[in-house]
Design a protein around this motif. Sequence first.
Motif, short mmCIF file in Angstrom:
data_model
loop_
_atom_site.label_atom_id
_atom_site.label_comp_id
_atom_site.label_asym_id
_atom_site.label_seq_id
_atom_site.Cartn_x
_atom_site.Cartn_y
_atom_site.Cartn_z
N ILE A 1 36.72 44.95 33.20
CA ILE A 1 37.05 44.93 34.54
C ILE A 1 36.70 43.73 35.17
CG2 ILE A 1 37.37 46.00 36.74
CD1 ILE A 1 36.98 48.71 35.12
N LYS A 2 35.37 43.38 35.03
CA LYS A 2 34.76 42.22 35.59
C LYS A 2 35.63 40.91 34.94
CE LYS A 2 30.28 43.19 37.19
NZ LYS A 2 28.85 42.69 36.98
N ILE A 3 35.58 40.83 33.96
CA ILE A 3 36.54 39.61 33.15
C ILE A 3 38.11 39.43 33.57
CG2 ILE A 3 37.56 38.70 31.04
CD1 ILE A 3 34.67 39.77 29.74
N SER A 4 38.66 40.64 33.93
CA SER A 4 39.86 40.72 34.46
C SER A 4 39.94 40.18 35.95
CB SER A 4 40.70 41.99 34.18
OG SER A 4 40.61 42.53 32.99
N LEU A 5 39.13 40.73 36.87
CA LEU A 5 39.11 40.23 38.26
C LEU A 5 38.74 38.74 38.46
CD1 LEU A 5 37.25 43.49 39.63
CD2 LEU A 5 39.69 42.58 40.10
N ASP A 6 37.63 38.28 37.50
CA ASP A 6 37.38 36.91 37.46
C ASP A 6 38.62 36.08 37.07
OD1 ASP A 6 34.98 37.34 38.46
OD2 ASP A 6 34.04 37.25 36.62
N CYS A 7 39.37 36.37 36.24
CA CYS A 7 40.56 35.71 35.53
C CYS A 7 41.62 35.74 36.77
CB CYS A 7 40.84 36.26 34.20
SG CYS A 7 39.93 35.82 32.81
N PHE A 8 41.76 36.96 37.16
CA PHE A 8 42.81 36.97 38.25
C PHE A 8 42.37 35.95 39.38
CE2 PHE A 8 44.02 38.40 42.46
CZ PHE A 8 45.30 38.53 42.08
#
Length: 121
Positions: free
Chosen positions: A87-94
Amino acid sequence: SGRFLRKTKLDELPQIWNVIKRDMNLVGPRPEEKRNIDLLPSDIKKILLSRRPGLTSLASLHFFDEGQILEKSSDKHKDYWLKIKPIKISLDCFYIQNRCLLLDVAIVWMTIKAIIKSFFK
């Protein structure tokens, strides 16, 4: 005590010096160890490394109470990598793909509110 500093995120204050030196941004993905970056697919790695790390981020806001979440876990390392890190990776990429001044201001504002709120818990 150290617990209070960690709970209120005041232990992060020395990193403001890194923002002043321009080694970090105020907003951006949190710094990551090279060994963790090396585990990521190349397309994700490319996105995450396209921006300097930041003092605060959508991911750190979303998991502001990460320590408390993992406290209940029987396998903290496994739960971090399976339940939190994706989830952190997804939020950072977003964030990186959609960053703008308004988003940065909103993240800084929400961070200030979360820190103040943590003083009263």
